[in-house]
Motif scaffolding. Structure first.
Motif, short mmCIF file in Angstrom:
data_model
loop_
_atom_site.label_atom_id
_atom_site.label_comp_id
_atom_site.label_asym_id
_atom_site.label_seq_id
_atom_site.Cartn_x
_atom_site.Cartn_y
_atom_site.Cartn_z
N PHE A 70 0.69 -1.29 -0.04
CA PHE A 70 0.21 0.24 -0.14
C PHE A 70 0.81 0.79 0.05
O PHE A 70 0.77 2.29 -1.17
N GLY A 71 2.14 0.89 0.62
CA GLY A 71 2.57 2.25 0.68
C GLY A 71 3.53 2.69 -0.83
O GLY A 71 3.59 3.62 -0.96
N ALA A 84 -6.45 -7.50 5.08
CA ALA A 84 -7.98 -6.72 4.43
C ALA A 84 -7.74 -5.14 4.36
O ALA A 84 -8.26 -4.68 2.80
N LEU A 85 -7.56 -4.53 5.11
CA LEU A 85 -7.04 -3.07 5.27
C LEU A 85 -6.45 -2.60 3.93
O LEU A 85 -7.40 -1.82 3.19
N PHE A 86 -5.10 -3.26 4.07
CA PHE A 86 -4.12 -1.94 3.34
C PHE A 86 -4.49 -2.60 1.66
O PHE A 86 -4.36 -2.17 0.55
N THR A 87 -4.97 -4.25 2.02
CA THR A 87 -5.30 -5.09 -0.05
C THR A 87 -6.44 -3.73 -0.25
O THR A 87 -6.17 -3.35 -1.32
N ALA A 88 -7.39 -3.12 0.75
CA ALA A 88 -8.73 -2.79 -0.03
C ALA A 88 -7.92 -1.48 -0.71
O ALA A 88 -8.48 -0.62 -1.57
N GLY A 89 -7.08 -0.53 0.46
CA GLY A 89 -6.66 0.91 0.14
C GLY A 89 -5.43 0.82 -1.06
O GLY A 89 -5.30 1.42 -1.73
N LEU A 147 -6.68 3.02 -4.83
CA LEU A 147 -5.59 4.01 -5.30
C LEU A 147 -5.23 2.93 -6.87
O LEU A 147 -5.25 4.33 -8.15
N GLN A 148 -5.27 1.76 -6.78
CA GLN A 148 -5.14 0.98 -8.10
C GLN A 148 -6.15 1.71 -8.92
O GLN A 148 -6.37 1.97 -10.69
N TYR A 149 -7.74 1.98 -8.47
CA TYR A 149 -9.32 2.11 -9.35
C TYR A 149 -8.62 3.21 -9.89
O TYR A 149 -9.44 3.49 -11.52
N VAL A 156 3.86 5.66 -5.66
CA VAL A 156 3.61 6.39 -7.41
C VAL A 156 2.61 6.20 -7.17
O VAL A 156 2.78 7.88 -8.73
N MET A 157 1.65 7.50 -6.57
CA MET A 157 -0.30 7.20 -7.06
C MET A 157 0.37 9.13 -6.69
O MET A 157 0.24 9.72 -7.10
N VAL A 158 0.92 9.47 -5.36
CA VAL A 158 0.84 10.77 -4.81
C VAL A 158 1.80 11.79 -5.38
O VAL A 158 2.04 12.71 -5.58
N LEU A 159 3.29 10.99 -4.92
CA LEU A 159 4.73 11.30 -5.57
C LEU A 159 5.04 10.64 -6.96
O LEU A 159 6.12 11.53 -7.13
#
Length: 355
Positions: free
Chosen positions: A114-115, A182-187, A191-193, A120-123
């Motif tokens: 997730f990190g 489960a929480l980090f997988t959902a996160g 982001l991938q979506y 990749v998404m934000v930075l």
């Protein structure tokens, strides 16, 4: 154990020597596997030339460059990552007193994923090159690994905090890890979506565990942290043996159970976070390897910890070599192979525990 006039019983000595022989044999297998792993690849290098290159007497500059710049860093990264993940799994299973404890099942590796996706998404640390051989790259790997490492620590501290609330049981700690998984997988999926094509490709690229991405400076960091963690665990081997006998028994022997448990979890998670941050997610090694080693050396941590360190290195190095040769000249990420091997073993452990 009873002494016979100050002399150790012969049965005990045979028992201990058998385990020491197994550990020494595993060390020899690891050394042989290292030479074979360096020799095999898209360009096969004779074993004699590998030995000459490692001793500084290489006859071919081309082979010397391949060995020192490509093969050797990848092989050593596989050994360090396998050893670190295996010993982290041993300690987590011991302090939690749960055979399903491992960095993968506790969600620590998924927090790192997730990190990396967040970086990749934000930075904007992922980009696309125009060449066909290197289409997707992480253009700022240290930022990506730093964020992945930070999220791993967040998951670790959360698990430790939950374990301290009202002195939660080891089962509660494992369930908390599954919830974080489960929480980090959902996160990550969230982001991938919303990611564009380049960002999505970079996220997926990072997720695949691959020992080839570690270079010499990164290998030095991984080796230092793994070495220090292994020394810490070996120094606490008697404490883990006492905890295996039960908390009350351990406290009766003078072991500070809560302190040993929390520090063991923290060091295991720190070690895992550093490895995953540099080579990506490699699942099931920390879960499966300790159970395989226990069949040969038992639960005594005096032998289980060093044997798991060596066997973890052998297991991941062998898996990495097979992954490189299986679809040659294409290279299969080692995490795919470990998942194929580890998932059936994980199901076996679950069904055996339920029965």
């Amino acid at each position: 154990m009873h002494f016979d006039d100050g002399v150790l019983p012969a049965d005990y000595l045979r028992h201990v020597n058998r385990k020491r022989t197994i550990i020494a044999g595993t060390g020899l297998v690891l050394a042989a596997a290292l030479v074979v792993a360096i020799s095999c690849g898209a360009v096969n290098i004779p074993l004699a030339e590998v030995w000459l290159a490692l001793t500084g007497s290489a006859a071919s500059k081309r082979w010397d460059a391949i060995i020192w710049n490509i093969r050797l860093p990848q092989a050593l990264a596989a050994i360090v990552a396998g050893a670190g993940l295996a010993v982290a799994g041993v300690v987590m299973q011991s302090v939690l007193r749960n055979p399903l404890g491992s960095p993968f099942t506790l969600g620590i590796t998924h927090a790192a994923s997730f990190g990396a996706a967040l970086s990749v998404m934000v930075l904007d640390s992922g980009s696309m090159h125009s060449t066909g051989t290197d289409a997707i790259v992480i253009n700022n790997p240290y930022v990506t690994t730093s964020v992945a490492f930070a999220m791993s620590l967040v998951a670790t501290l959360t698990i430790i905090a939950i374990s301290r609330i009202r002195r939660s049981s080891p089962e509660t700690t494992v369930l908390a890890g599954v919830a974080l998984w489960a929480l980090f997988t959902a996160g990550t999926m969230f982001l991938q979506y919303f990611a564009d094509d380049v960002q999505l490709a970079a996220m997926v690229f990072w997720t695949f565990g691959d020992t080839a991405r570690a270079n010499w400076p990164e290998l030095a960091v991984m080796g230092s942290v793994t070495g220090a963690g292994c020394v810490y665990f070996i120094c606490n081997r008697w404490n883990y043996n006492a905890i295996n006998a039960g908390d009350e028994t351990a406290k009766g022997l003078g072991v500070q159970v809560e302190r040993v448990r929390i520090l063991g979890m923290f060091v295991s998670s720190l070690l895992t976070a550093v490895i995953v941050s540099f080579v990506g997610i490699i699942g099931f090694v920390g879960l499966v390897c300790p159970h395989m080693v226990r069949r040969f050396v038992g639960d005594d941590h005096r032998f289980l910890i060093p044997a798991s360190i060596l066997f973890g290195g052998v297991l991941l190095l062998a898996s990495d070599t097979v992954a490189r040769l299986l679809l040659a000249p294409h290279i299969l990420p080692v995490s795919v192979l470990t998942a194929f091997l580890g998932a059936p073993a994980f199901l076996y452990l679950i069904t055996r525990r339920n029965s």
